[in-house]
Design an enzyme around this catalytic site. Structure first.
Site, short mmCIF file in Angstrom:
data_model
loop_
_atom_site.label_atom_id
_atom_site.label_comp_id
_atom_site.label_asym_id
_atom_site.label_seq_id
_atom_site.Cartn_x
_atom_site.Cartn_y
_atom_site.Cartn_z
N CYS A 1 31.17 34.44 -23.98
CA CYS A 1 29.85 33.07 -23.71
C CYS A 1 30.91 32.53 -22.60
O CYS A 1 29.83 30.69 -22.43
CB CYS A 1 30.26 32.09 -25.11
SG CYS A 1 30.05 33.77 -26.94
N HIS B 1 30.15 24.89 -23.63
CA HIS B 1 29.75 26.59 -24.39
C HIS B 1 28.41 25.81 -26.36
O HIS B 1 29.76 25.27 -26.44
CB HIS B 1 30.24 27.29 -24.91
CG HIS B 1 29.89 28.46 -26.22
ND1 HIS B 1 28.29 28.90 -25.87
CD2 HIS B 1 30.34 29.12 -26.69
CE1 HIS B 1 28.46 30.14 -26.49
NE2 HIS B 1 29.59 30.06 -27.46
N ASN C 1 23.65 29.72 -31.07
CA ASN C 1 24.06 29.63 -29.87
C ASN C 1 23.93 31.46 -29.60
O ASN C 1 23.95 31.98 -30.22
CB ASN C 1 25.88 30.20 -31.29
CG ASN C 1 26.61 30.92 -29.98
OD1 ASN C 1 26.90 31.19 -29.28
ND2 ASN C 1 28.74 30.50 -30.92
O1 UT7 Z 1 30.27 31.49 -29.93
C1 UT7 Z 1 31.88 32.59 -29.82
C2 UT7 Z 1 33.09 30.97 -30.44
N1 UT7 Z 1 32.76 31.69 -31.87
C3 UT7 Z 1 33.36 30.30 -31.75
O2 UT7 Z 1 33.61 28.98 -31.50
C4 UT7 Z 1 33.09 29.78 -33.70
C5 UT7 Z 1 34.23 29.09 -33.99
N2 UT7 Z 1 34.54 28.91 -35.43
C6 UT7 Z 1 33.34 27.85 -35.83
O3 UT7 Z 1 32.36 27.47 -35.14
C7 UT7 Z 1 33.03 28.43 -37.40
O4 UT7 Z 1 34.67 28.25 -38.34
C8 UT7 Z 1 31.98 28.78 -38.89
C9 UT7 Z 1 30.84 28.05 -38.39
C10 UT7 Z 1 32.58 30.40 -37.82
C11 UT7 Z 1 32.61 28.95 -39.91
O5 UT7 Z 1 32.40 27.17 -40.58
P1 UT7 Z 1 33.90 27.25 -41.42
O6 UT7 Z 1 33.83 24.83 -41.77
O7 UT7 Z 1 35.41 27.65 -40.10
O8 UT7 Z 1 34.01 27.54 -42.81
P2 UT7 Z 1 34.78 28.94 -43.49
O9 UT7 Z 1 34.57 30.23 -42.44
O10 UT7 Z 1 36.30 28.30 -43.95
O11 UT7 Z 1 34.09 28.66 -45.08
C12 UT7 Z 1 34.10 27.84 -45.64
C13 UT7 Z 1 33.60 28.49 -47.00
C14 UT7 Z 1 34.30 29.58 -47.89
O12 UT7 Z 1 33.80 30.03 -48.32
P3 UT7 Z 1 34.85 29.15 -49.42
O13 UT7 Z 1 36.17 30.57 -49.17
O14 UT7 Z 1 35.45 28.12 -49.26
O15 UT7 Z 1 34.34 29.68 -51.26
C15 UT7 Z 1 33.20 30.65 -47.10
O16 UT7 Z 1 32.39 31.86 -47.58
O17 UT7 Z 1 32.27 29.30 -46.48
C16 UT7 Z 1 31.97 29.63 -46.89
N3 UT7 Z 1 30.20 30.54 -46.22
C17 UT7 Z 1 29.60 29.95 -45.99
N4 UT7 Z 1 28.14 29.39 -46.99
C18 UT7 Z 1 26.92 28.79 -46.58
C19 UT7 Z 1 30.50 31.11 -45.05
N5 UT7 Z 1 29.81 30.66 -44.27
C20 UT7 Z 1 28.43 30.54 -45.52
C21 UT7 Z 1 27.42 30.01 -44.94
N6 UT7 Z 1 26.90 29.80 -45.87
N7 UT7 Z 1 26.41 30.66 -43.76
#
Ligand code: UT7
Length: 322
Positions: free
Chosen positions: A123, A248, A278
């Site tokens: 990225c 990015h 993204n």
């Molecule tokens: O471009 C490359 C560089 N990459 C990045 O910069 C990515 C950086 N990270 C992020 O942008 C975020 O961490 C994500 C968007 C990937 C995830 O967001 P988050 O707020 O960190 O969510 P999480 O992974 O902590 O998940 C929270 C909850 C989980 O459920 P529980 O365990 O709390 O019950 C996940 O299972 O949200 C759930 N979840 C979803 N729910 C609905 C994960 N993906 C989804 C989804 N829809 N698509």
């Protein structure tokens, strides 16, 4: 006997003449994804900031996407294909490891026998490529460089994995860099954290992209703003002088956190992720190209570019908006 080496075509600076972008026609909304994976529009908008993304067709690969964006940048620049002597294509989603894609894009655009290579800094790829192009011009190794970020992330995404399939998308952006009496591209500040290599990864050719989202989020919101500020300092531009901040397009919350820390009080902050998702190494030129096309940013004003992602790698520089 020794003799001195001369560099006859070295230029005092490099600047960007024009940008071009290409988004594939197919729009995939959050609601459409929610039909196949357990997610919803509200979660995606609030956690990532994406409303919709573009997904390339089967006949659109890295080369095809790159040709569209680079062809537009070239047309916008007013240069002819024969003026280009170096093509750098940043990608981390190539369908094949070789040959590289830059030479094919050049060939398709009628650019004869340029230097051509692909670059993979994920990225951060576009900022790395731009820094390399600027250095090549100032070293006398090129006069006019086509810098392209082209990504087809969709082919490395598991469409049953809701943690990634809602994020990544396809597209390409490009810039034409030329020799200049005054510098229009500031020093690149680049670096990496190879100890975190496995935080965003495609393990092998049979695997899909996976990431430790929260770990990457924490890293991006803490480590990247200082890099951006260093790029401003090295270019001699104060944050309040910036007309645009173009991080990015990873996650709108990350973008906003970086912008807050940079304190660019007069700048427009790119939010192309809302419509484009993204697109990894393509996201910065895609975002800036659209801002320029809409007339959101004034020509000649400074803009901060900052890329970060798999590697983990990062790079930032201040540019003069063409
Ligand atoms: O471009 C490359 C560089 N990459 C990045 O910069 C990515 C950086 N990270 C992020 O942008 C975020 O961490 C994500 C968007 C990937 C995830 O967001 P988050 O707020 O960190 O969510 P999480 O992974 O902590 O998940 C929270 C909850 C989980 O459920 P529980 O365990 O709390 O019950 C996940 O299972 O949200 C759930 N979840 C979803 N729910 C609905 C994960 N993906 C989804 C989804 N829809 N698509």
């Amino acid at each position: 006997m020794t003799s001195a080496i001369t560099i006859p075509d070295a230029a005092p600076g490099a600047r960007i003449l024009a940008f071009g972008d290409y988004r594939p026609a197919r729009i995939v909304t959050n609601d459409e994804l929610a039909e196949t994976v357990d997610t919803n529009d509200e979660w995606i908008r609030s956690r990532v900031g994406i409303a919709e993304r573009r997904i390339a067709g089967d006949d659109e690969g890295i080369v095809e996407l790159g040709v569209h964006a680079a062809g537009k940048a070239l047309a916008n620049s007013g240069l002819a294909p024969s003026d280009i002597d170096l093509v750098i294509l940043a990608t981390c989603s190539a369908e094949t490891p070789m040959p590289g894609h830059a030479a094919q894009v050049a060939h398709r655009l009628g650019i004869e026998a340029p230097g051509a290579f692909d670059l993979n800094a994920a990225c951060a790829g576009f900022c790395y490529a731009l820094g390399t192009a600027s250095a090549a011009v100032r070293a006398g190794s090129a006069r006019n460089v086509l810098v392209i970020g082209s990504e087809k992330m969709s082919q490395w995404v598991d469409w049953t994995d809701r943690s990634t399939c809602i994020i990544f998308a396809d597209g390409a952006g490009a810039a034409v860099v030329t020799a200049s009496e005054t510098p229009g591209i500031g020093p690149v500040v680049w670096g990496s954290a190879g100890d975190k290599y496995d935080k965003i990864i495609i393990d092998d050719r049979n695997s899909f992209i996976r990431q430790e989202g929260q770990a990457v989020f924490r890293w991006a919101t803490s480590a990247i703003a200082p890099v951006a500020l260093q790029a401003c300092e090295r270019a001699g531009v104060r944050p309040e002088e910036l007309a645009a901040v173009v991080p990015h397009q990873a996650n709108l919350r990350i973008i906003e956190a970086i912008a807050r820390k940079v304190k660019a009080s007069n700048a427009i902050v790119a939010d192309d992720i809302v419509q484009s998702g993204n697109t990894s190494g393509a996201s910065i030129p895609l975002a800036l190209s659209r801002m320029i096309e809409r007339g959101d940013v004034p020509s000649g004003a400074p803009a901060l570019l900052v890329g970060f992602g798999a590697g983990l790698s990062y790079a930032a520089q201040v540019i003069q908006i063409p």
